[in-house]
Design a protein around this motif. Structure first.
Motif, PDB file in Angstrom:
ATOM      1  N   ALA A   1      -8.540  -0.583   3.446  1.00  0.00           N
ATOM      2  CA  ALA A   1      -7.694  -1.381   3.944  1.00  0.00           C
ATOM      3  C   ALA A   1      -6.590  -0.574   4.551  1.00  0.00           C
ATOM      4  O   ALA A   1      -6.209  -1.301   5.654  1.00  0.00           O
ATOM      5  N   ARG A   2      -6.214   0.403   4.167  1.00  0.00           N
ATOM      6  CA  ARG A   2      -5.421   1.217   4.991  1.00  0.00           C
ATOM      7  C   ARG A   2      -5.575   1.650   6.388  1.00  0.00           C
ATOM      8  O   ARG A   2      -4.865   1.526   7.643  1.00  0.00           O
ATOM      9  N   TYR A   3      -7.210   2.014   6.334  1.00  0.00           N
ATOM     10  CA  TYR A   3      -7.521   2.266   7.776  1.00  0.00           C
ATOM     11  C   TYR A   3      -7.695   1.122   8.637  1.00  0.00           C
ATOM     12  O   TYR A   3      -7.509   1.102   9.988  1.00  0.00           O
ATOM     13  N   ALA A   4      -8.166  -0.179   8.120  1.00  0.00           N
ATOM     14  CA  ALA A   4      -8.043  -1.194   8.910  1.00  0.00           C
ATOM     15  C   ALA A   4      -6.736  -1.391   9.326  1.00  0.00           C
ATOM     16  O   ALA A   4      -6.705  -1.812  10.584  1.00  0.00           O
ATOM     17  N   LEU A   5      -5.791  -1.179   8.809  1.00  0.00           N
ATOM     18  CA  LEU A   5      -4.266  -1.790   9.017  1.00  0.00           C
ATOM     19  C   LEU A   5      -3.922  -0.731  10.094  1.00  0.00           C
ATOM     20  O   LEU A   5      -3.184  -1.273  10.967  1.00  0.00           O
ATOM     21  N   PHE A   6      -4.189   0.587   9.975  1.00  0.00           N
ATOM     22  CA  PHE A   6      -3.682   1.397  10.808  1.00  0.00           C
ATOM     23  C   PHE A   6      -4.334   1.148  12.239  1.00  0.00           C
ATOM     24  O   PHE A   6      -3.554   1.248  13.366  1.00  0.00           O
TER      25      PHE A   6
ATOM     26  N   ILE B   1       0.849  -1.259   0.056  1.00  0.00           N
ATOM     27  CA  ILE B   1       0.036   0.023  -0.090  1.00  0.00           C
ATOM     28  C   ILE B   1       1.099   1.306   0.072  1.00  0.00           C
ATOM     29  O   ILE B   1       0.699   2.189  -0.759  1.00  0.00           O
ATOM     30  N   ALA B   2       1.835   1.414   0.877  1.00  0.00           N
ATOM     31  CA  ALA B   2       2.726   2.479   0.883  1.00  0.00           C
ATOM     32  C   ALA B   2       3.620   2.555  -0.471  1.00  0.00           C
ATOM     33  O   ALA B   2       3.525   3.930  -1.132  1.00  0.00           O
ATOM     34  N   GLU B   3       3.805   1.658  -1.048  1.00  0.00           N
ATOM     35  CA  GLU B   3       4.683   1.750  -2.423  1.00  0.00           C
ATOM     36  C   GLU B   3       3.711   2.129  -3.256  1.00  0.00           C
ATOM     37  O   GLU B   3       3.755   2.991  -4.142  1.00  0.00           O
ATOM     38  N   ARG B   4       2.322   1.802  -3.290  1.00  0.00           N
ATOM     39  CA  ARG B   4       1.553   2.367  -4.383  1.00  0.00           C
ATOM     40  C   ARG B   4       1.072   3.786  -4.262  1.00  0.00           C
ATOM     41  O   ARG B   4       0.858   4.228  -5.101  1.00  0.00           O
ATOM     42  N   GLU B   5       1.074   4.093  -3.219  1.00  0.00           N
ATOM     43  CA  GLU B   5       0.613   5.713  -2.821  1.00  0.00           C
ATOM     44  C   GLU B   5       1.772   6.352  -3.121  1.00  0.00           C
ATOM     45  O   GLU B   5       1.438   7.589  -3.666  1.00  0.00           O
ATOM     46  N   ARG B   6       2.977   5.983  -2.755  1.00  0.00           N
ATOM     47  CA  ARG B   6       4.315   6.716  -3.144  1.00  0.00           C
ATOM     48  C   ARG B   6       4.050   7.197  -4.496  1.00  0.00           C
ATOM     49  O   ARG B   6       4.252   8.174  -5.188  1.00  0.00           O
TER      50      ARG B   6
ATOM     51  N   ARG C   1       2.633   4.576   8.623  1.00  0.00           N
ATOM     52  CA  ARG C   1       2.971   5.949   9.235  1.00  0.00           C
ATOM     53  C   ARG C   1       3.831   6.918   8.535  1.00  0.00           C
ATOM     54  O   ARG C   1       3.674   7.975   8.297  1.00  0.00           O
ATOM     55  N   HIS C   2       4.821   6.411   7.731  1.00  0.00           N
ATOM     56  CA  HIS C   2       5.759   7.062   7.374  1.00  0.00           C
ATOM     57  C   HIS C   2       5.049   7.749   6.106  1.00  0.00           C
ATOM     58  O   HIS C   2       5.412   8.777   5.791  1.00  0.00           O
ATOM     59  N   GLN C   3       4.565   7.155   5.325  1.00  0.00           N
ATOM     60  CA  GLN C   3       3.499   7.430   4.378  1.00  0.00           C
ATOM     61  C   GLN C   3       2.841   8.630   4.663  1.00  0.00           C
ATOM     62  O   GLN C   3       2.758   9.683   4.041  1.00  0.00           O
ATOM     63  N   ARG C   4       2.184   8.262   5.704  1.00  0.00           N
ATOM     64  CA  ARG C   4       1.280   9.584   6.224  1.00  0.00           C
ATOM     65  C   ARG C   4       1.983  10.772   6.500  1.00  0.00           C
ATOM     66  O   ARG C   4       1.721  11.982   6.181  1.00  0.00           O
TER      67      ARG C   4
ATOM     68  N   GLU D   1       1.872  14.555   5.154  1.00  0.00           N
ATOM     69  CA  GLU D   1       1.814  15.798   6.141  1.00  0.00           C
ATOM     70  C   GLU D   1       2.723  16.702   5.994  1.00  0.00           C
ATOM     71  O   GLU D   1       2.571  18.061   5.714  1.00  0.00           O
ATOM     72  N   ARG D   2       4.083  16.453   5.654  1.00  0.00           N
ATOM     73  CA  ARG D   2       5.172  17.373   5.459  1.00  0.00           C
ATOM     74  C   ARG D   2       4.901  18.151   4.171  1.00  0.00           C
ATOM     75  O   ARG D   2       5.277  19.402   3.912  1.00  0.00           O
ATOM     76  N   TRP D   3       4.476  17.150   3.033  1.00  0.00           N
ATOM     77  CA  TRP D   3       4.078  17.843   1.699  1.00  0.00           C
ATOM     78  C   TRP D   3       2.999  18.987   1.813  1.00  0.00           C
ATOM     79  O   TRP D   3       3.248  20.077   1.467  1.00  0.00           O
TER      80      TRP D   3
END
Length: 184
Positions: A102-107, A59-64, A121-124, A128-130
């Protein structure tokens, strides 16, 4: 090119998580959903924890890749920010709704497992930084608290569209928040 067995398993796992929640996730269910021979998913992910970790990373890779700010239109003022936030929420609750669920369920599932939840969390934090850079660049005062407020609003709107009203008109709430934070 056909997706690899690993990719098919991860895509199916995200679909299961997004549609049925964390309890639905098992190697056998992923194999079934992906149309893979029994045992295929466990060849890649020996344990349930490894499967969860694989899904988190996927998920993190796809979102990036898909939400790369470098490819986004320039945001030069509050109106552009409103447009960008609304477009992002529509994407996450439309074409990417299953992945968002799925992301929220995993969080929630991994809240007590800092190691396994780290990529999400890193992706989030990257988003946030952006957002804080954009808020700063367009001149919104107190960028850190303004960013936290916008992120909280976006989370609330995401959850509302995913659970209560998928057709909610986002613009009035986002516009009101951005204008209030910008002091306009």
């Amino acid at each position: 090119m056909a997706a690899s067995t690993r990719e098919r398993a991860l895509e199916a796992a995200v679909e299961l998580l997004g549609a049925e929640g964390v309890r639905a996730l098992s190697h056998a269910r992923v194999d079934e959903r992906a149309g893979l021979p029994a045992g295929s998913t466990s060849n890649w992910f020996r344990t349930r924890r490894a499967l969860l970790g694989g899904v988190v990373d996927w998920i993190a890779e796809r979102e990036r890749a898909e939400l790369d700010p470098a490819g986004a239109p320039a945001i030069s003022g509050p109106d552009d920010l409103v447009d960008a936030l609304c477009a992002g929420i529509v994407l996450q609750t439309g074409p990417f709704a299953t992945r968002t669920r799925a992301r929220y369920a995993l969080f929630l599932e991994l809240a007590g497992d800092p190691e396994l939840g780290r990529p999400l969390r890193h992706q989030r934090q990257e988003f946030e930084r952006w957002t804080e850079r954009v808020v700063t660049d367009i001149g919104i005062p107190d960028p850190a608290p303004a960013t936290r407020a916008l992120m909280a609003l976006a989370d609330g709107l995401l959850l509302h569209r995913l659970t209560v009203d998928p057709d909610l008109d986002l613009r009035p709430a986002v516009e009101r928040a951005v204008r209030a934070l910008a002091g306009a």
